[in-house]
Scaffold this motif. Sequence first.
Motif, PDB file in Angstrom:
ATOM      1  N   UNK A  18       0.805  -1.221   0.000  1.00 42.59           N
ATOM      2  CA  UNK A  18       0.000   0.000   0.000  1.00 42.59           C
ATOM      3  C   UNK A  18       0.839   1.273   0.000  1.00 42.59           C
ATOM      4  N   UNK A  19       2.164   1.159   0.167  1.00 40.32           N
ATOM      5  CA  UNK A  19       3.009   2.343   0.154  1.00 40.32           C
ATOM      6  C   UNK A  19       3.194   2.835  -1.272  1.00 40.32           C
ATOM      7  N   UNK A  20       3.117   4.143  -1.486  1.00 43.17           N
ATOM      8  CA  UNK A  20       3.339   4.657  -2.841  1.00 43.17           C
ATOM      9  C   UNK A  20       4.807   4.578  -3.240  1.00 43.17           C
ATOM     10  N   UNK A  34       1.801   5.880  -7.543  1.00 41.10           N
ATOM     11  CA  UNK A  34       1.603   4.540  -6.996  1.00 41.10           C
ATOM     12  C   UNK A  34       2.614   3.541  -7.533  1.00 41.10           C
ATOM     13  N   UNK A  35       3.040   3.704  -8.795  1.00 43.87           N
ATOM     14  CA  UNK A  35       4.028   2.794  -9.373  1.00 43.87           C
ATOM     15  C   UNK A  35       4.996   3.595 -10.235  1.00 43.87           C
ATOM     16  N   UNK A  36       6.176   3.072 -10.494  1.00 44.24           N
ATOM     17  CA  UNK A  36       7.190   3.806 -11.266  1.00 44.24           C
ATOM     18  C   UNK A  36       6.724   4.078 -12.695  1.00 44.24           C
ATOM     19  N   UNK A  37       6.997   5.275 -13.206  1.00 44.98           N
ATOM     20  CA  UNK A  37       6.637   5.594 -14.597  1.00 44.98           C
ATOM     21  C   UNK A  37       7.705   5.057 -15.556  1.00 44.98           C
ATOM     22  N   UNK A  38       7.636   3.768 -15.862  1.00 41.95           N
ATOM     23  CA  UNK A  38       8.677   3.108 -16.658  1.00 41.95           C
ATOM     24  C   UNK A  38       8.862   3.748 -18.026  1.00 41.95           C
ATOM     25  N   UNK A  39       7.780   4.118 -18.691  1.00 45.32           N
ATOM     26  CA  UNK A  39       7.916   4.727 -20.015  1.00 45.32           C
ATOM     27  C   UNK A  39       8.636   6.066 -19.943  1.00 45.32           C
ATOM     28  N   UNK A  40       8.310   6.869 -18.962  1.00 48.90           N
ATOM     29  CA  UNK A  40       8.962   8.166 -18.798  1.00 48.90           C
ATOM     30  C   UNK A  40      10.438   7.992 -18.445  1.00 48.90           C
ATOM     31  N   UNK A  41      10.753   7.043 -17.578  1.00 52.58           N
ATOM     32  CA  UNK A  41      12.144   6.799 -17.202  1.00 52.58           C
ATOM     33  C   UNK A  41      12.941   6.280 -18.396  1.00 52.58           C
ATOM     34  N   UNK A  42      12.335   5.434 -19.229  1.00 56.63           N
ATOM     35  CA  UNK A  42      13.009   4.926 -20.419  1.00 56.63           C
ATOM     36  C   UNK A  42      13.257   6.054 -21.412  1.00 56.63           C
ATOM     37  N   UNK A  43      12.271   6.912 -21.613  1.00 58.08           N
ATOM     38  CA  UNK A  43      12.421   8.042 -22.526  1.00 58.08           C
ATOM     39  C   UNK A  43      13.520   8.990 -22.047  1.00 58.08           C
ATOM     40  N   UNK A  44      13.554   9.282 -20.760  1.00 53.33           N
ATOM     41  CA  UNK A  44      14.574  10.174 -20.202  1.00 53.33           C
ATOM     42  C   UNK A  44      15.969   9.554 -20.328  1.00 53.33           C
ATOM     43  N   UNK A  45      16.101   8.268 -20.071  1.00 54.77           N
ATOM     44  CA  UNK A  45      17.403   7.599 -20.190  1.00 54.77           C
ATOM     45  C   UNK A  45      17.880   7.582 -21.634  1.00 54.77           C
ATOM     46  N   UNK A  46      16.966   7.356 -22.574  1.00 56.63           N
ATOM     47  CA  UNK A  46      17.320   7.360 -23.997  1.00 56.63           C
ATOM     48  C   UNK A  46      17.770   8.741 -24.439  1.00 56.63           C
ATOM     49  N   UNK A  47      17.024   9.760 -24.036  1.00 53.77           N
ATOM     50  CA  UNK A  47      17.384  11.128 -24.410  1.00 53.77           C
ATOM     51  C   UNK A  47      18.730  11.528 -23.809  1.00 53.77           C
ATOM     52  N   UNK A  48      18.968  11.164 -22.572  1.00 52.18           N
ATOM     53  CA  UNK A  48      20.236  11.487 -21.914  1.00 52.18           C
ATOM     54  C   UNK A  48      21.403  10.781 -22.601  1.00 52.18           C
ATOM     55  N   UNK A  49      21.233   9.499 -22.897  1.00 48.37           N
ATOM     56  CA  UNK A  49      22.283   8.738 -23.564  1.00 48.37           C
ATOM     57  C   UNK A  49      22.585   9.311 -24.948  1.00 48.37           C
TER      58      UNK A  49
END
Length: 59
Positions: A18-20, A34-49
Amino acid sequence: MSHTDDRTPSRVPGKIDERPFFELRVGGLHLTMQRPPYRLMTLAATALTTGVATWITQR
């Protein structure tokens, strides 16, 4: 003699945690994820790389 197994998981299978994932409280702002934004994190990692690779190759 009582024996406890340290390998036993502390979470109960099937029980929802129940913890966010992320919670931010600043003044009147309350942001909860509530859960990690996997798509946003993937997009940010791709752009940074891509940015770092472009910067290094154009030096």
